[in-house]
Scaffold this motif. Sequence first.
Motif, short mmCIF file in Angstrom:
data_model
loop_
_atom_site.label_atom_id
_atom_site.label_comp_id
_atom_site.label_asym_id
_atom_site.label_seq_id
_atom_site.Cartn_x
_atom_site.Cartn_y
_atom_site.Cartn_z
N ASP A 176 -22.41 107.66 48.48
CA ASP A 176 -21.11 108.09 49.00
C ASP A 176 -20.09 108.44 47.92
N ARG B 130 -19.24 106.62 45.14
CA ARG B 130 -18.60 105.50 44.45
C ARG B 130 -19.46 104.96 43.31
N LEU C 78 -20.24 101.22 41.85
CA LEU C 78 -20.12 99.81 42.18
C LEU C 78 -20.49 98.95 40.98
N GLU D 151 -16.22 97.50 44.37
CA GLU D 151 -15.98 98.91 44.05
C GLU D 151 -15.26 99.02 42.72
N TYR E 51 -14.75 106.04 41.64
CA TYR E 51 -15.28 107.07 42.53
C TYR E 51 -15.03 108.43 41.88
N ARG F 157 -12.18 110.94 50.30
CA ARG F 157 -13.01 109.82 50.70
C ARG F 157 -13.16 109.70 52.22
N CYS G 239 -16.89 110.46 53.76
CA CYS G 239 -18.05 110.09 52.94
C CYS G 239 -19.00 109.19 53.73
N SER H 253 -22.47 106.62 53.81
CA SER H 253 -23.21 105.67 52.97
C SER H 253 -24.68 106.04 52.81
N CYS I 231 -17.65 114.64 48.45
CA CYS I 231 -17.52 113.27 47.95
C CYS I 231 -18.17 113.10 46.58
#
Length: 379
Positions: free
Chosen positions: A74, A76, A78, A89, A92, A97, A100, A102, A109
């Motif tokens: 998505d 990001r 992490l 998080e 990004y 956002r 977006c 998962s 995105c």
Amino acid sequence: MPISRRVLTPVAAVPVILAVVTFFFWSWIIGPEEIKGSKHILQLAKTIPLPGAAGPESLDFDPNGEGPYVGVTDGRILKWRGEELGWVEFAYTSPHRGNCSSDKVVPSCGRPLGLSFHKKTGDLYICDGYFGVMKVGPEGGLAELVVSEVDGRKIMFANQMDIDEEEDAFYFNDSSDKYHFGDVFYVSLSGEKTGRVIRYDMKKKEAKVIMDKLHLPNGLTLSKDGSFVVTCESGTFTLHRIWVKGPKAGTNEVFGKVHKGLMDNIRRTPTGDFWVALHCKLTLFTDVVFIHPWVGKFFMKTLNMETIVYLSNGGKPHGVAVKVSGETGEILEILEDSEGTTMKYVSEVYERDDGKIWFGSVFWPAVWVLDTSVVYDRK
């Protein structure tokens, strides 16, 4: 019995026979090929799930040794904070956002792929499969664009990179100047040599192509002494060595062959060898596809992406890691979870100096860690 009936009866039985054979032998027909001499130990790795996220394609650790940090589907980045705190998080690549997903790539995105920390500054550099190369500071947040084109051509598919901190430069693959990450399997099937390796001077802010006309260059890493870059040309199963320092600087040569499966990322080990991740082993489908580019293009037009992925891994997602000599390019060791009991779609293999090996996955919602001191003691 009339002649027509004598002829038609066995002919009519052919579809039935094919159906029976296919039912009982389908997994054998399309299944992944066996790799002789491999060690079946990857199923012993510990799984660390990513709740609400998937596809930790690449990973790295910050200058303080914390992490790993991973980029997910998505958009990001992490950070793993240990068993008690879990994943948090960190950053990004796109401010958009709202839509977006998962589990499905949304181009707006972004899609973070290769990750590399600049150890001196603490900045995290990110190869995004849609935007180019980006970076974010030690505090995280929204990443900024560093380079998005070279020689007047847009960087479509930044994939993996490595940083030469002595030279203040980094190297990265643009896997295709025609397709983005979402079409990665089409890049593989098309046979088109539109990939390139790029050097970026961080002081001058200048990008330069140092090798081109490659069929899906995927992984990339620097040698331990920084004298050459290795890039994995997945479409030809070839490791290329590009000399960037010393008397051979500016030249390239074949460093090795990993004709065991479809190569993804490559990472240098603490001792200077390399781990190459195989997204999947070879199958009947991949053998046929790579006969000629027109064969791959035919399948591009007739099969959807889900079917291509299914046939590429032989209907059995699994994990493979290949260790290659940092001096000769020869294969030293092959590790497997051939049944996919634990690992699936392995995209990166990252060995640390504490004896643990971390694994990323381009699709699966987890990373894995293998404690080699424990595993090899069992052998």
